[in-house]
Structure formats: structure tokens, C-alpha cells
Motif scaffolding. Structure first.
Motif, short mmCIF file in Angstrom:
data_model
loop_
_atom_site.label_atom_id
_atom_site.label_comp_id
_atom_site.label_asym_id
_atom_site.label_seq_id
_atom_site.Cartn_x
_atom_site.Cartn_y
_atom_site.Cartn_z
N HIS A 1 0.85 -1.19 0.00
CA HIS A 1 0.00 0.00 0.00
C HIS A 1 0.89 1.25 0.00
O HIS A 1 2.10 1.17 0.12
CB HIS A 1 -0.95 -0.03 1.21
N THR A 2 0.24 2.39 -0.15
CA THR A 2 0.92 3.68 -0.16
C THR A 2 1.61 3.94 1.18
O THR A 2 1.01 3.72 2.23
CB THR A 2 -0.16 4.76 -0.42
N SER A 3 2.82 4.45 1.14
CA SER A 3 3.56 4.73 2.38
C SER A 3 2.91 5.87 3.17
O SER A 3 2.32 6.77 2.58
CB SER A 3 5.01 5.07 2.07
N SER B 1 0.99 1.31 -3.84
CA SER B 1 -0.20 1.48 -4.66
C SER B 1 -1.40 2.03 -3.90
O SER B 1 -1.70 1.57 -2.80
CB SER B 1 -0.63 0.13 -5.24
N PRO B 2 -2.08 2.98 -4.52
CA PRO B 2 -3.41 3.34 -4.02
C PRO B 2 -4.38 2.24 -4.45
O PRO B 2 -4.02 1.36 -5.22
CB PRO B 2 -3.71 4.65 -4.75
N HIS B 3 -5.61 2.30 -3.95
CA HIS B 3 -6.60 1.30 -4.37
C HIS B 3 -7.10 1.60 -5.78
O HIS B 3 -7.36 0.69 -6.56
CB HIS B 3 -7.75 1.24 -3.37
N ALA B 4 -7.23 2.88 -6.08
CA ALA B 4 -7.67 3.27 -7.43
C ALA B 4 -6.59 2.91 -8.44
O ALA B 4 -5.41 2.80 -8.10
CB ALA B 4 -7.93 4.77 -7.47
N GLN B 5 -7.01 2.75 -9.69
CA GLN B 5 -6.03 2.48 -10.74
C GLN B 5 -5.30 3.76 -11.12
O GLN B 5 -5.94 4.77 -11.41
CB GLN B 5 -6.75 1.90 -11.96
N LEU B 6 -3.99 3.74 -11.09
CA LEU B 6 -3.23 4.92 -11.47
C LEU B 6 -2.92 4.87 -12.95
O LEU B 6 -2.34 3.90 -13.44
CB LEU B 6 -1.93 5.01 -10.68
N ALA C 1 0.24 11.30 0.22
CA ALA C 1 -1.00 11.81 0.81
C ALA C 1 -2.03 12.05 -0.29
O ALA C 1 -3.23 11.83 -0.08
CB ALA C 1 -0.73 13.10 1.59
N ALA C 2 -1.57 12.48 -1.47
CA ALA C 2 -2.49 12.72 -2.59
C ALA C 2 -3.16 11.42 -3.01
O ALA C 2 -4.37 11.38 -3.27
CB ALA C 2 -1.73 13.35 -3.76
N MET C 3 -2.37 10.34 -3.07
CA MET C 3 -2.96 9.05 -3.45
C MET C 3 -4.01 8.61 -2.41
O MET C 3 -5.09 8.13 -2.76
CB MET C 3 -1.87 7.97 -3.53
N ARG C 4 -3.66 8.77 -1.15
CA ARG C 4 -4.60 8.37 -0.10
C ARG C 4 -5.84 9.25 -0.10
O ARG C 4 -6.96 8.77 0.12
CB ARG C 4 -3.93 8.40 1.28
N GLU C 5 -5.64 10.54 -0.36
CA GLU C 5 -6.77 11.47 -0.41
C GLU C 5 -7.75 11.05 -1.51
O GLU C 5 -8.96 11.01 -1.31
CB GLU C 5 -6.22 12.89 -0.66
N ALA D 1 3.26 2.50 -8.50
CA ALA D 1 1.84 2.63 -8.16
C ALA D 1 0.97 2.32 -9.37
O ALA D 1 -0.16 1.85 -9.24
CB ALA D 1 1.55 4.04 -7.64
N ALA D 2 1.52 2.58 -10.57
CA ALA D 2 0.79 2.28 -11.81
C ALA D 2 1.02 0.84 -12.26
O ALA D 2 0.60 0.46 -13.36
CB ALA D 2 1.22 3.25 -12.90
N GLU D 3 1.70 0.08 -11.40
CA GLU D 3 2.00 -1.32 -11.68
C GLU D 3 2.72 -1.48 -13.02
O GLU D 3 2.49 -2.44 -13.77
CB GLU D 3 0.75 -2.19 -11.58
#
Ligand code: TXA
Ligand code: MG
Length: 354
Positions: free
Chosen positions: A155-157, A241-246, A311-315, A345-347
Motif C-alpha cells: 500500500h501507499t507509504s 499502490s493506491p486502491h484506485a487504478q493509477l 497523501a495525494a494518493m490516499r486522499e 503505483a501504476a504497476e
């Protein structure tokens, strides 16, 4: 293992942390507990690096594979001999110049370090963080502390204590809340155990700063799939990675902006909730569209972008977006680390635009 308990949270002054919470946190570490604490890069999930049972709890709490080694944190140079041996002169040069700070050195491991810290390898990654709370904790504990980033595996740090709690509440004994971290991306990992000094992970210390001292330093970005990951620990592609697809775009800024706008229009037409992490220069590209935008600031301000990135990814995950549009930065300075985190994050998928 069933040890999860309620998590204690102590708010501390980031510059001059209060002695009492540091003492309690240090005591928790000495008893074999887990303490999350701020470093200048990201929050770490710490345990006594000399205690294999305590270290095992880190892997368990994060859901991290035990094949992925951890970084050991020290507060003073005289602790280096406890964790590493056969130090090359270059290690001491780099330590003198860049510690405390966001540089991790991979060295030969000393016997006393719990073998699971290094996932059974005979090397160990070591750094001296510069955050006063981290240093205060390490000094109070008088222990080397193994600490990966305090997030669930892949997950995102975390760059705030709230991020830590969002991932690890009740899986960590104590959290020291010292506010948001200042660097925002993890340390640069430099391997000094091979024939040539090699950057394994770009991070908060730009490679250019290393190159000024080690002209032949090697950095070859590698983005491995799950299969190959055993060779390069922590180099696993799916990471941060965020949960959303980057959706990561790269190419000439003007063309990328047009491509991102077109993608946003198409996705919105499909009823997707669309997010974007946008440099100030890119925001106009989304004008008039119902895109959830989290600003990263001016493209040239890579320090601010690093600080805001996770923080942007988590937001955006919090806003339940289905996908996040982002444009790759230039790869110089901190840009190398930002690009590395974005592509993971974009795998590994990059949308190249001419
Ligand atoms: O900024 C940071 O480095 C943060 C803060 C908390 O200090 N820590 C951090 O730890 O990012 P972690 O575990 O998330 O990342 C450690 C990285 C991984 O890529 C791991 O594979 C690599 O360091 N590493 C650790 N020990 C190693 C070793 N012996 N050989 C090669 N790579 C190693
Ligand atoms: Mg990590």
C-alpha cells in the motif's frame, strides 16, 4: 500469532519531542513491541533489530513477505559496528556527509542483528534518520531499530500518523504522532556490498548528490513482476499502490495534458469517478470537468511534490475515485524517486504520448 492490542497514540513536538512519550515508546521497543514513529521520509514501523521475535511481528503486522529485508535505524555512528561489519571507507565518508538523512547503506551484516531483519541475507540496510522524534526514540531505546514504512504491504507509504492508523490500527502498540513528514518519499538505498556502488531505490537523497562523491555510482531502474522479485528485494513492481487504478502518462507536457483531458472525458462518460494528481501547470486541462483534483503544486517544486505524493494518493482513495490520472515528472533530482513511486503505483503501465 494473536497479540493485537489497542494502539496508544502520543502526540509529540516534532522539533523537541517530550521525554515522557519517548520513554514509554522506548520501553515498548525494549519489551519487544512495535512502535510507529515519524522519520523525515515516511513513518516507520519499528521493532528491536536485535530481537527476532519482535522483528517477526513487523512482517506479521504489515502482511509483508518475510523475503523482503528491513532497514535498521541508528542514532549515532558508534552504533554502526553493532549492526554492520567490514565497513568500507566509502561507507564512513557517506555517513559523515549525509547522515543523519535520507540515505540507506547496504553493508555486511553483523552477527547480532536478527537474521530475519535481512531476510536471511548476510547484508543489512542501515540508516540514521534526521527527524528529531526518530532520533529521540532511538536514543531513548539505546537499540538499533528495524523499521519498514508503516503501511500495509504494497500500500501507499504513510506520511502522517493518521495514515499509519488507517492501515495498522490495533496492529501496532504505540504511534508517535510528530505531524506530517518533510521529505515524503523513502530514503535512497545504496548497496556498497558489490563491486560497484549501486542505487537499489531512488529516494529522498538525489542520485546527483551521490554521484558528486561516487562518480561511477550505478542506477539501473528495474521494474520486476511478482515472479522475478526474489532477486531484487523490495523491487516488486506492485508497490506503493493506491486502491484506485493509477493512469500514468509520459511525454511532452502539452500532449499529455490533451491526452489526460480526453481520457477524463471518456471515463466520465462511462460514469467512472475520475481523480487527478495535478501539477499547477496541468490543472487547466481539467477545466469544466467533474474531476477530483488533488494539487501537487508547481511542476518544478519537486520537494513539495515528494512531500504531497503519497497523501495525494490516499486522499483520492478516500474520495472513492476509480482511477487517478497523473503526468510523469522529469527524472532528475527528486524526480527520479517520484517517477519510481508513480510507475510502481501504476504497476508498471505507462501511457506514452508523443
Ligand atoms: O525512508 C525509509 O527508508 C523508510 C523509513 C521508515 O526509514 N523505510 C523504508 O523501509 O522505506 P521499507 O522496508 O519500506 O524499504 C526498505 C527497502 C526495500 O526496498 C528493501 O528491499 C531494501 O530497502 N533493503 C533492505 N535491506 C536490504 C538488503 N539487505 N539488501 C538489499 N535491499 C535491502
Ligand atoms: Mg515500504
Amino acid at each position: 500469532m494473536t497479540y493485537y492490542a489497542n494502539t496508544l497514540v502520543y502526540t509529540v513536538d516534532r522539533r523537541t519531542p517530550e521525554a515522557e512519550p519517548l520513554r514509554i515508546a522506548a520501553e515498548t521497543l525494549r519489551r519487544g513491541g512495535l512502535v510507529a514513529f515519524p522519520t523525515e521520509t515516511v513513518y516507520g514501523l519499528g521493532a528491536n533489530a536485535l530481537d527476532p521475535a519482535a522483528v517477526a511481528r513487523i512482517f506479521d503486522a504489515k502482511g509483508r513477505p518475510s523475503s523482503d529485508p528491513l532497514i535498521v535505524h541508528i542514532a549515532a555512528l558508534d552504533q554502526l559496528d553493532t549492526v554492520a561489519r567490514d565497513l568500507p571507507p566509502l561507507a564512513l565518508d557517506l555517513a559523515a556527509r549525509f547522515w543523519p538523512g535520507p540515505l540507506t547503506l547496504v553493508l555486511a551484516r553483523a552477527e547480532r542483528v536478527a537474521p530475519n531483519v535481512s531476510a536471511g541475507r548476510d547484508t543489512v540496510a542501515v540508516r540514521m534518520p534526521s527527524h528529531p522524534v526518530a532520533l529521540g526514540l532511538l536514543q531513548a531505546a539505546q537499540l538499533p531499530v528495524a523499521a519498514p514504512s508503516a503501511n500495509l504491504f504494497a500500500h501507499t507509504s504513510p506520511t502522517t500518523a493518521q495514515h499509519v492508523l488507517d492501515d495498522l490500527r490495533d496492529r501496532v502498540d504505540l504511534v508517535l504522532d510528530g505531524g506530517p513528514t518533510s521529505v515524503g518519499v523513502e530514503s535512497t538505498v545504496l548497496d556498497l556490498t558489490g563491486s560497484v556502488p549501486t542505487v537499489l531505490r531512488p529516494g529522498g537523497l538525489p542520485i546527483e548528490a551521490l554521484r558528486a562523491i561516487i562518480p561511477d555510482v550505478v542506477y539501473t531502474p528495474q521494474y520486476l513482476g511478482e515472479q522475478e522479485s526474489a532477486q531484487g528485494p523490495g523491487m516488486l513492481l506492485r508497490h506503493y499502490s493506491p486502491h484506485a487504478q493509477l493512469l500514468l502518462y509520459d511525454g511532452k507536457a502539452e500532449s499529455v495534458r490533451a491526452a489526460m483531458r480526453a481520457a477524463a472525458l471518456r471515463l466520465l462518460a462511462e460514469n467512472a469517478i475520475v481523480g487527478a494528481m495535478a501539477y499547477d501547470e496541468d490543472r487547466a486541462a481539467f477545466a469544466g470537468l467533474a474531476v477530483e483534483i488533488v494539487p501537487l503544486g508547481p511542476e518544478a517544486n519537486t520537494e513539495q511534490i515528494s512531500r504531497r505524493l503519497y497523501a495525494a494518493m490516499r486522499e483520492l482513495d478516500g474520495r472513492k475515485v476509480d482511477c487517478i490520472l497523473a503526468r510523469g515528472p522529469s527524472r532528475t533530482g527528486l524526480g527520479a524517486a517520484i517517477w519510481d513511486r508513480l510507475i510502481r503505483a501504476a504497476e508498471g503501465r505507462v501511457i506514452e504520448v508523443d
